[in-house]
Structures are given as C-alpha cells and as structure tokens.
Scaffold this active site. Structure first.
Site, mmCIF file in Angstrom:
data_model
loop_
_atom_site.group_PDB
_atom_site.id
_atom_site.type_symbol
_atom_site.label_atom_id
_atom_site.label_comp_id
_atom_site.label_asym_id
_atom_site.label_seq_id
_atom_site.Cartn_x
_atom_site.Cartn_y
_atom_site.Cartn_z
ATOM 1 N N GLY A 12 0.760 -1.424 -0.003
ATOM 2 C CA GLY A 12 -0.016 -0.010 -0.044
ATOM 3 C C GLY A 12 0.725 1.266 0.053
ATOM 4 O O GLY A 12 0.342 2.276 0.259
ATOM 5 N N SER A 13 2.021 1.161 -0.527
ATOM 6 C CA SER A 13 2.823 2.388 -0.695
ATOM 7 C C SER A 13 2.206 3.517 -1.419
ATOM 8 O O SER A 13 2.357 4.564 -1.294
ATOM 9 C CB SER A 13 4.284 2.096 -1.057
ATOM 10 O OG SER A 13 4.433 1.814 -2.179
ATOM 11 N N ASN A 14 1.834 3.017 -2.581
ATOM 12 C CA ASN A 14 0.794 4.096 -3.491
ATOM 13 C C ASN A 14 -0.223 4.778 -2.843
ATOM 14 O O ASN A 14 -0.701 5.962 -3.033
ATOM 15 C CB ASN A 14 0.556 3.361 -4.888
ATOM 16 C CG ASN A 14 1.568 3.625 -5.678
ATOM 17 O OD1 ASN A 14 2.144 4.644 -6.418
ATOM 18 N ND2 ASN A 14 2.220 2.405 -6.041
ATOM 19 N N MET A 91 -4.177 -6.696 -6.888
ATOM 20 C CA MET A 91 -3.447 -7.727 -7.756
ATOM 21 C C MET A 91 -4.592 -8.932 -8.236
ATOM 22 O O MET A 91 -4.051 -10.031 -8.507
ATOM 23 C CB MET A 91 -2.402 -8.460 -6.991
ATOM 24 C CG MET A 91 -1.297 -7.483 -6.595
ATOM 25 S SD MET A 91 -0.770 -6.324 -8.104
ATOM 26 C CE MET A 91 0.928 -6.866 -8.473
ATOM 27 N N ARG A 92 -5.571 -8.179 -8.147
ATOM 28 C CA ARG A 92 -6.782 -9.173 -8.590
ATOM 29 C C ARG A 92 -7.500 -8.711 -9.847
ATOM 30 O O ARG A 92 -7.887 -7.601 -9.671
ATOM 31 C CB ARG A 92 -7.768 -9.344 -7.540
ATOM 32 C CG ARG A 92 -9.072 -10.271 -7.940
ATOM 33 C CD ARG A 92 -8.863 -11.668 -7.357
ATOM 34 N NE ARG A 92 -9.972 -12.572 -7.517
ATOM 35 C CZ ARG A 92 -10.191 -13.715 -6.990
ATOM 36 N NH1 ARG A 92 -9.248 -14.490 -6.632
ATOM 37 N NH2 ARG A 92 -11.257 -14.483 -7.664
ATOM 38 N N ASN A 108 -6.151 2.758 -12.768
ATOM 39 C CA ASN A 108 -5.060 1.756 -12.286
ATOM 40 C C ASN A 108 -3.624 2.281 -12.494
ATOM 41 O O ASN A 108 -3.527 3.168 -13.591
ATOM 42 C CB ASN A 108 -5.041 0.318 -12.979
ATOM 43 C CG ASN A 108 -3.935 -0.521 -12.511
ATOM 44 O OD1 ASN A 108 -3.875 -0.753 -11.181
ATOM 45 N ND2 ASN A 108 -3.267 -1.123 -13.581
ATOM 46 N N HIS A 110 0.151 0.984 -13.423
ATOM 47 C CA HIS A 110 0.897 0.049 -13.799
ATOM 48 C C HIS A 110 2.352 0.306 -14.114
ATOM 49 O O HIS A 110 2.576 1.448 -14.821
ATOM 50 C CB HIS A 110 0.360 -0.540 -15.277
ATOM 51 C CG HIS A 110 1.072 -1.752 -15.793
ATOM 52 N ND1 HIS A 110 1.004 -3.058 -15.455
ATOM 53 C CD2 HIS A 110 1.949 -1.627 -16.738
ATOM 54 C CE1 HIS A 110 1.535 -3.692 -16.008
ATOM 55 N NE2 HIS A 110 2.310 -3.207 -17.028
#
Ligand code: GAR
Length: 197
Positions: A12-14, A91-92, A108, A110
């Site tokens: 969860g750093s972002n 990641m799902r 998102n 990426h």
C-alpha cells in the site's frame, strides 16, 4: 469533490502517497477517500489506512469464484457512493461484470508502458531486459488486462541501476509522485475520458 475508494492487496505504498496528498497536498481540494478496500486480510496497507483515519474493509478473494467475490464487493461499495475506484497494487483481475458496474470510473497504475508489457512482474521485465528507461502508466481499466485508455505516462531513468531492488526503488519513487498528479487531472476534470475519444 470526488469520492474515491482505493483498492489494495499488499504494502500500500501508493495508497499512502495518495492519502498524504489528500490530507495536505495536491488532492486536497479534488477528492476524499471514502474507503480503502483489500481482497487480502493480511495486506500491510490496511493498518496504514487506519492510521490516516480512513475506513477500511476486507473481502477475501481467496477460495471464492470471481463472480461471487465481485458481487460482494459491489454490494459493499454501494453505501459509500464512490465516484471512482483507484487501484493501487490491487492484484486481482476485475472481470467485465465489475468493470461495467463502474464504467470509465476505475483507474490503475501499472509499473511499465502498458503498450510494451502487461500483467505482473513489470520491474523484473525492465531489469532483465536491461532497459535504460521504463515508463509508469496510469490508465482507465477496461475489460482487458492493462489494455485501457492511457491517462498519462512518466519515464523512469534506469541507467546505472544494477539490481532489481534499485529498479523498483527508482520506479516506486516516480509512482508515488506521479499517481496523484494523474488522479488530480481526472478528478478536476482537466482530463476527460470522453474528450479522448
Ligand atoms: C506497485 O509497483 C504497482 O505499480 C504495482 O504493484 C506495486 C504495489 O505497491 N501494480 C501492479 O503491478 C499492477 N499489475 P504498493 O502496494 O506499495 O503500492
């Protein structure tokens, strides 16, 4: 102000970088975080979200079929009335069922140029191919995997990076700054999905 839910699966750093910018930075006037959601009960980022006083919720995806999981998440989200879902290390893969429920409203990050590399392991890919630079992509989520319309991209200089750790470190530093900047463009209306078509 847009109401957002941030989806995480791990560190969860972002997410934390976004929470900081919402609290006292460039996202302060354009959005509020209604919820941090994780599909993993063990995600380290959940404790971080709580530290920021943001509501959290978990629905484990493990051992559940995709449609059941997604229907539960859609039900969970309803009372929060969110305008956007921001994926931050989630990641799902989201199926068309979910994507249609939030059409043009899922964003998102990426850690590669989505035109060049899709899926997981983007920093490994950049490192193994000894790229001199890579690109971080912020994009809308469509029904494919990492195929949605690009909002913005930013270059990461990888020259002289000799380990995977160094590649990741440089990339994450850019991600943390860049994601909020791209989100601001969307939430303020400066970037309009409709205008791009
Ligand atoms: C980030 O590098 C993010 O770009 C990547 O996972 C990491 C999550 O870190 N996302 C993907 O690869 C999506 N396919 P974080 O949990 O510390 O934000």
């Amino acid at each position: 102000k847009k109401r957002i839910a941030i989806f995480i699966s791990g560190r969860g750093s972002n997410m934390e970088a976004i929470l900081k910018q919402v609290k006292e930075g460039i996202l302060k006037d354009v959005c509020e975080v209604a919820l941090v959601f994780s599909n993993k009960p063990t995600a380290k980022g959940l404790a971080v979200a709580e530290k920021y006083g943001v509501p959290t919720a978990v629905i484990p995806s493990k051992g559940k079929n995709r449609a059941d999981f997604e229907r539960e998440v859609i039900e969970l989200l309803k009372p929060y009335r969110v305008d956007y879902i921001v994926l931050a290390g989630f990641m799902r893969i989201l199926s068309p069922l979910f994507v249609r429920a939030y059409k043009n409203r899922i964003i998102n990050i990426h850690p590669a140029d989505t035109n060049q590399f899709k899926g997981v392991g983007a920093y490994e890919w950049a490192f193994e191919n000894k790229l001199a630079e890579t690109k971080i992509t912020v994009h809308f989520v469509d029904e494919g995997v990492d195929t949605g319309p690009i909002i913005a991209q930013r270059t990461v200089d990888l020259r002289g990076a000799t380990t995977l750790e160094e590649v990741e470190k440089r990339g994450l530093k850019v991600e943390h700054q860049f994601y909020s900047e791209a989100l601001k463009k969307v939430f303020s209306g400066e970037f309009n999905r409709q205008n791009q078509e």
